[in-house]
Design a protein around this motif. Structure first.
Motif, PDB file in Angstrom:
ATOM      1  N   GLN A  56      -3.212  -4.731 -15.834  1.00 33.04           N
ATOM      2  CA  GLN A  56      -3.457  -5.456 -14.595  1.00 33.04           C
ATOM      3  C   GLN A  56      -2.264  -6.343 -14.238  1.00 33.04           C
ATOM      4  N   LEU A  57      -1.659  -6.967 -15.232  1.00 34.49           N
ATOM      5  CA  LEU A  57      -0.447  -7.748 -14.986  1.00 34.49           C
ATOM      6  C   LEU A  57       0.672  -6.846 -14.461  1.00 34.49           C
ATOM      7  N   ALA A  58       0.785  -5.656 -15.024  1.00 31.96           N
ATOM      8  CA  ALA A  58       1.826  -4.714 -14.573  1.00 31.96           C
ATOM      9  C   ALA A  58       1.586  -4.293 -13.133  1.00 31.96           C
ATOM     10  N   ASP A  59       0.328  -4.048 -12.778  1.00 30.12           N
ATOM     11  CA  ASP A  59       0.027  -3.640 -11.403  1.00 30.12           C
ATOM     12  C   ASP A  59       0.390  -4.747 -10.417  1.00 30.12           C
ATOM     13  N   ARG A  60       0.054  -5.993 -10.769  1.00 29.54           N
ATOM     14  CA  ARG A  60       0.367  -7.097  -9.846  1.00 29.54           C
ATOM     15  C   ARG A  60       1.876  -7.318  -9.732  1.00 29.54           C
ATOM     16  N   ARG A  61       2.590  -7.210 -10.861  1.00 28.51           N
ATOM     17  CA  ARG A  61       4.051  -7.377 -10.811  1.00 28.51           C
ATOM     18  C   ARG A  61       4.693  -6.239 -10.024  1.00 28.51           C
ATOM     19  N   SER A  62       4.204  -5.043 -10.202  1.00 28.00           N
ATOM     20  CA  SER A  62       4.728  -3.898  -9.449  1.00 28.00           C
ATOM     21  C   SER A  62       4.508  -4.090  -7.956  1.00 28.00           C
ATOM     22  N   ASP A  63       3.355  -4.649  -7.615  1.00 21.90           N
ATOM     23  CA  ASP A  63       3.053  -4.871  -6.203  1.00 21.90           C
ATOM     24  C   ASP A  63       3.955  -5.958  -5.609  1.00 21.90           C
ATOM     25  N   GLN A  64       4.353  -6.929  -6.448  1.00 22.50           N
ATOM     26  CA  GLN A  64       5.279  -7.948  -5.970  1.00 22.50           C
ATOM     27  C   GLN A  64       6.664  -7.353  -5.703  1.00 22.50           C
ATOM     28  N   LEU A  65       7.091  -6.477  -6.603  1.00 20.42           N
ATOM     29  CA  LEU A  65       8.426  -5.895  -6.489  1.00 20.42           C
ATOM     30  C   LEU A  65       8.508  -4.842  -5.394  1.00 20.42           C
ATOM     31  N   GLN A  66       7.433  -4.105  -5.208  1.00 18.54           N
ATOM     32  CA  GLN A  66       7.416  -3.033  -4.205  1.00 18.54           C
ATOM     33  C   GLN A  66       6.088  -3.115  -3.447  1.00 18.54           C
ATOM     34  N   PRO A  67       5.986  -4.075  -2.529  1.00 15.44           N
ATOM     35  CA  PRO A  67       4.704  -4.291  -1.833  1.00 15.44           C
ATOM     36  C   PRO A  67       4.254  -3.035  -1.088  1.00 15.44           C
ATOM     37  N   GLU A  68       2.965  -2.782  -1.176  1.00 14.58           N
ATOM     38  CA  GLU A  68       2.402  -1.611  -0.508  1.00 14.58           C
ATOM     39  C   GLU A  68       0.973  -1.919  -0.095  1.00 14.58           C
ATOM     40  N   GLY A  69       0.659  -1.598   1.138  1.00 12.69           N
ATOM     41  CA  GLY A  69      -0.691  -1.820   1.626  1.00 12.69           C
ATOM     42  C   GLY A  69      -1.621  -0.714   1.175  1.00 12.69           C
ATOM     43  N   PRO A  70      -2.921  -0.829   1.508  1.00  9.74           N
ATOM     44  CA  PRO A  70      -3.880   0.230   1.162  1.00  9.74           C
ATOM     45  C   PRO A  70      -3.465   1.555   1.791  1.00  9.74           C
ATOM     46  N   LEU A  71      -3.731   2.637   1.073  1.00  6.39           N
ATOM     47  CA  LEU A  71      -3.314   3.970   1.531  1.00  6.39           C
ATOM     48  C   LEU A  71      -4.516   4.797   1.961  1.00  6.39           C
ATOM     49  N   PRO A 156      -8.986  24.400   9.664  1.00 10.29           N
ATOM     50  CA  PRO A 156     -10.204  24.757   8.910  1.00 10.29           C
ATOM     51  C   PRO A 156     -10.622  23.690   7.904  1.00 10.29           C
ATOM     52  N   GLU A 157      -9.666  22.940   7.366  1.00 10.10           N
ATOM     53  CA  GLU A 157     -10.002  21.928   6.376  1.00 10.10           C
ATOM     54  C   GLU A 157      -9.150  20.685   6.602  1.00 10.10           C
ATOM     55  N   VAL A 158      -9.823  19.575   6.835  1.00  8.58           N
ATOM     56  CA  VAL A 158      -9.158  18.273   6.921  1.00  8.58           C
ATOM     57  C   VAL A 158      -9.916  17.330   5.997  1.00  8.58           C
ATOM     58  N   LEU A 159      -9.267  16.921   4.913  1.00  8.90           N
ATOM     59  CA  LEU A 159      -9.881  16.024   3.935  1.00  8.90           C
ATOM     60  C   LEU A 159      -9.175  14.683   3.999  1.00  8.90           C
ATOM     61  N   VAL A 160      -9.977  13.611   4.095  1.00  9.66           N
ATOM     62  CA  VAL A 160      -9.429  12.265   4.227  1.00  9.66           C
ATOM     63  C   VAL A 160     -10.001  11.395   3.109  1.00  9.66           C
ATOM     64  N   GLY A 161      -9.134  10.616   2.482  1.00  6.82           N
ATOM     65  CA  GLY A 161      -9.603   9.745   1.407  1.00  6.82           C
ATOM     66  C   GLY A 161      -8.562   8.713   1.062  1.00  6.82           C
ATOM     67  N   GLY A 162      -8.654   8.213  -0.157  1.00  8.29           N
ATOM     68  CA  GLY A 162      -7.804   7.129  -0.621  1.00  8.29           C
ATOM     69  C   GLY A 162      -8.613   6.242  -1.544  1.00  8.29           C
ATOM     70  N   GLU A 163      -7.937   5.334  -2.245  1.00 10.56           N
ATOM     71  CA  GLU A 163      -8.621   4.517  -3.241  1.00 10.56           C
ATOM     72  C   GLU A 163      -9.738   3.689  -2.627  1.00 10.56           C
ATOM     73  N   LYS A 164      -9.451   3.005  -1.524  1.00 12.18           N
ATOM     74  CA  LYS A 164     -10.468   2.147  -0.911  1.00 12.18           C
ATOM     75  C   LYS A 164     -11.594   2.965  -0.289  1.00 12.18           C
ATOM     76  N   LEU A 165     -11.248   4.097   0.319  1.00 14.45           N
ATOM     77  CA  LEU A 165     -12.298   4.955   0.880  1.00 14.45           C
ATOM     78  C   LEU A 165     -13.174   5.531  -0.225  1.00 14.45           C
ATOM     79  N   ALA A 166     -12.578   5.865  -1.372  1.00 12.36           N
ATOM     80  CA  ALA A 166     -13.375   6.368  -2.497  1.00 12.36           C
ATOM     81  C   ALA A 166     -14.300   5.279  -3.028  1.00 12.36           C
ATOM     82  N   GLU A 167     -13.793   4.034  -3.091  1.00 11.94           N
ATOM     83  CA  GLU A 167     -14.644   2.930  -3.537  1.00 11.94           C
ATOM     84  C   GLU A 167     -15.824   2.733  -2.588  1.00 11.94           C
ATOM     85  N   ARG A 168     -15.560   2.841  -1.307  1.00 11.77           N
ATOM     86  CA  ARG A 168     -16.659   2.703  -0.331  1.00 11.77           C
ATOM     87  C   ARG A 168     -17.661   3.840  -0.464  1.00 11.77           C
ATOM     88  N   ALA A 169     -17.143   5.048  -0.682  1.00 10.24           N
ATOM     89  CA  ALA A 169     -18.055   6.181  -0.868  1.00 10.24           C
ATOM     90  C   ALA A 169     -18.911   5.992  -2.105  1.00 10.24           C
TER      91      ALA A 169
END
Length: 720
Positions: A56-71, A156-169
């Motif tokens: 968890q510390l690594a994830d937060r530090r990585s996010d500080q170094l390379q900020p990225e919004g929800p995908l 014929p196939e359009v699939l939409v998702g992501g981490e936050k959408l999966a959490e909501r599902a």
């Protein structure tokens, strides 16, 4: 004042003041329905790891170094990716997305660098990054708008998702599963209770206690949301646990009340209720404390999800106990004339098969009593055979269990988030593991950092390393791809190997494999603490009940056998997929890593529930025979099981109905809990309590009741 006297006084007061007691419960129920109903608006996705875990510390530090919004990720497939009509359609939609408020970046095959074609050459990937720091409700609206636009693409196939959408599902599915499982379980439960107790009003008493417990538990969870995050999974498990225990305790109290009324039909109802709570109420109190302590033992693991589950579970258990000690006696006093006599419904309650001699005597042994007679006739072979059988059932768990974090694979096979993850893994990741994320706080141009990278590349099990570009600070983020799958042994070994390196600069290791390592290590390190809490509490409470030190040890060993056998069956059915068609799930080749921890607590707690039910009556028979100077242990065990066995069997059937309600949902992790608890109940009530318990007690004889003289005197003074 002795515990039976206190319980008798409480029962007498609840009977005499039945209407004020029931009125107080109605106020609590109303508050629970009003405020507790709002808990569903305050549920959150609760992480399985503490914030101070290295991953968890690594994830937060990585996010500080390379900020990225929800995908938000989309796969467009089923057509030639360079079909002009498809190109125009995708380009139009992605153009709209780039102009959408809340969207910061869009990557696709045609309009930006980084577009990717799938391995089938008939699919492409679209990646949409949202703004960082959006409030949850705002983020969800943007996600829905993005998904709606993407679904307009003509393919014929359009699939939409992501981490936050999966959490909501996952959250939406958990709530839907809870609603379905609980509603069906309550309807079936009412039918079973009416049949068991022989009347509609009598059947409503346990159900009323259960509904009161659940509604007030929701009120407790509402308060808990102000202190910590509470997940949908927590609500699922806690509410069904509350229903099952409340019904168990109500059945025990009602059965004992009917015995007391049959023995003295002319006694005032308040006196009958007092006699009932002096015995059954004491049993309920000890059982409730044992199960609640088991729930609090879960808190020792200190992970956010387990912590919320522990506190919510303890609240549910204590409320079920309070309902059994107050609401149920008051309901019995109010409706005692509508509760049929024992003879009117005993056959269903006892699951009896009357023999000619027993029918002539007016009684017939129940299922557990018949099993006990069989076990006592050949105690050593039965004890050995049952122990060996349970150990054999445990082997798949001991030697072959694969524990992983649940992700979108825990959703139903038809869920869009799950289908997207499977397609991305197969067609865009080549089946490779997710990278292990190594965060280095040092200038990557320095020689020690270059040496460290070279060492990473030569580690056993590493497929490749890839430093991320454009890291502004004097730091580096290195993606290390292991050769094995994400949760495989090789990936975990690589994580440990990187952490074992000793470079002259700070390094944090994160990613999915590291999270799994951290969780396993956390559980392993804290398991002894939880075990000590549960073992000590169980030993003390069983000593209070029986005055013996031998019985608690035996009970703990039997509970351990039940748990291990249950986990072994769980691996066969869910990890190996033997029962996927029968129970309606698609095995993902693993068991959710929180499931064994939850089952450790739940199985121990509920096994103690039935152990206390049986031992309380066995101890009564032993004391009665001791007073008459005929302390035959076998006869006391047989008589106690014959009297309490019908209640245990009926209670197990009822709580089994409740836990089988978990199987009606679509979340695999929830199904695992429901199935495992049903298996544990089946094994515990038949094989363990019906055969192993009487066999061991026959082998031990009067040693069952041994305790050192000082402790024996303490028990006789304060708890007898």
């Amino acid at each position: 004042m002795h515990a039976p006297v206190i319980c008798a006084a409480l029962g007498r007061s609840c009977a005499r003041w039945r209407w004020p007691v029931l009125g107080a419960w109605l106020v609590l129920i109303a508050a629970g329905l009003f405020l507790g109903g709002q808990v569903f608006d305050r549920l959150t996705t609760t992480g399985s790891l503490r914030p101070d875990a290295e991953s968890q510390l690594a994830d937060r530090r990585s996010d500080q170094l390379q900020p990225e919004g929800p995908l938000v990720i989309a796969v467009v497939g089923g057509r030639d990716v360079y079909d002009q009509a498809l190109v125009d359609d995708v380009t139009t939609v992605t153009g709209e997305l780039r102009e959408m408020d809340g969207v910061t970046e869009v990557e696709d095959l045609y309009g930006a660098a980084g577009g990717r074609i799938g391995a089938d050459n008939r699919s492409s990937l679209i990646r949409i990054e949202l703004e960082r720091g959006l409030p949850d409700d705002r983020r969800e609206r943007v996600e829905d708008a993005v998904a709606g636009a993407l679904h307009r693409i003509d393919a014929p196939e359009v699939l939409v998702g992501g981490e936050k959408l999966a959490e909501r599902a996952f959250a939406d599915q958990a709530i839907a599963d809870a609603a379905l499982g609980e509603s069906v379980a309550i309807v079936v439960l009412l039918v079973v209770l009416v049949l068991i107790l022989g009347g509609f009003v009598a059947g409503l008493i346990p159900l009323a206690a259960a509904l009161a417990t659940v509604s007030v538990t929701l009120l407790g969870l509402f308060g808990l949301t102000t202190l910590t995050g509470v997940s949908e999974f927590t609500v699922n498990v806690v509410t069904l646990l509350g229903i099952g225990l409340a019904v168990d305790y109500a059945l025990l109290v009602i059965a004992r009340f009917r015995e007391e009324r049959d023995a003295d039909p002319d006694a005032p109802v308040a006196e009958l209720v007092a006699r009932t709570t002096a015995t059954a109420g004491r049993t309920v109190l000890i059982s409730g404390l044992a199960v609640a302590t088991a729930m609090l033992g879960l808190y020792a693991f200190a992970e956010p999800l387990l912590g919320a589950m522990a506190l919510g579970g303890a609240v549910a258990v204590l409320l079920a106990t309070l309902a059994g000690l107050t609401a149920v006696p008051a309901l019995i006093a109010a409706a005692h004339r509508r509760i049929p006599a024992t003879g009117d419904a005993t056959r269903v309650l006892a699951f009896r098969r009357p023999s000619a001699s027993a029918s002539a005597a007016g009684t017939a042994p129940g299922l557990l009593a018949r099993l006990a007679v069989f076990a006592q006739g050949r105690p050593a072979p039965v004890a050995l055979a049952v122990t060996a059988g349970l150990l054999v059932l445990s082997l798949p768990f001991v030697f072959a269990v694969n524990l992983e974090n649940s992700d979108a694979r825990a959703l139903p096979a038809g869920a869009e988030a799950r289908k997207l993850q499977e397609v991305v893994q197969r067609d865009f990741s080549g089946g490779q593991a997710e990278p292990i994320v190594v965060v280095v706080d040092a200038d990557p141009a320095d020689a020690p950092v270059r040496d460290f990278m070279n060492a990473l590349n030569t580690l056993d099990g590493v497929l490749r390393i890839q430093p991320r570009p454009d890291i502004a600070a004097p730091a580096a983020i290195i993606d290390v791809t292991p050769e094995d799958e994400t949760a495989g042994q090789t990936s975990r070994d690589v994580v440990r190997a990187i952490r074992a390196m000793d470079p002259p600069f700070p390094v944090l290791v994160g990613g999915a494999a590291a999270e799994l390592v951290d969780y396993r290590d956390s559980v392993a390190n804290r398991f002894p603490i939880a075990l000590v809490v549960i073992v000590l509490a169980t030993a003390v409470l069983l000593f209070v009940l029986t005055g013996s030190l031998v019985i608690p040890v035996k009970a703990l060993l039997m509970n351990a056998l039940t748990l291990l056998a249950t986990l072994g069956v769980l691996v066969v059915v869910f990890q190996w997929g033997i029962g996927d068609a029968l129970f309606g799930f698609d095995s993902w080749g693993a068991i959710d890593l929180t499931t064994p921890v939850l089952l450790f607590v739940f199985v121990f707690g509920l096994s103690m529930d039935y152990e206390v039910f049986l031992l309380a009556r066995i101890k009564e028979e032993w004391d009665r025979r001791s007073l008459s100077q005929t302390p035959a242990s076998d006869h006391a065990v047989r008589a106690g099981i014959e009297k309490s066995g019908p209640v245990v069997t009926a209670a197990a059937l009822c709580i089994g109905v409740v836990f089988l309600g978990f199987l009606l949902g679509d979340l695999t992790a929830v199904k695992e809990i429901g199935f495992a608890m049903a298996v544990a109940l089946l094994l515990d009530v038949t094989v363990v309590r019906g055969l192993l318990l009487p066999a061991l007690m026959s082998l031990l004889g009067e040693w069952n009741w041994w305790a050192p003289a000082p402790l024996r005197k303490l028990h006789e003074r304060w708890f007898a």
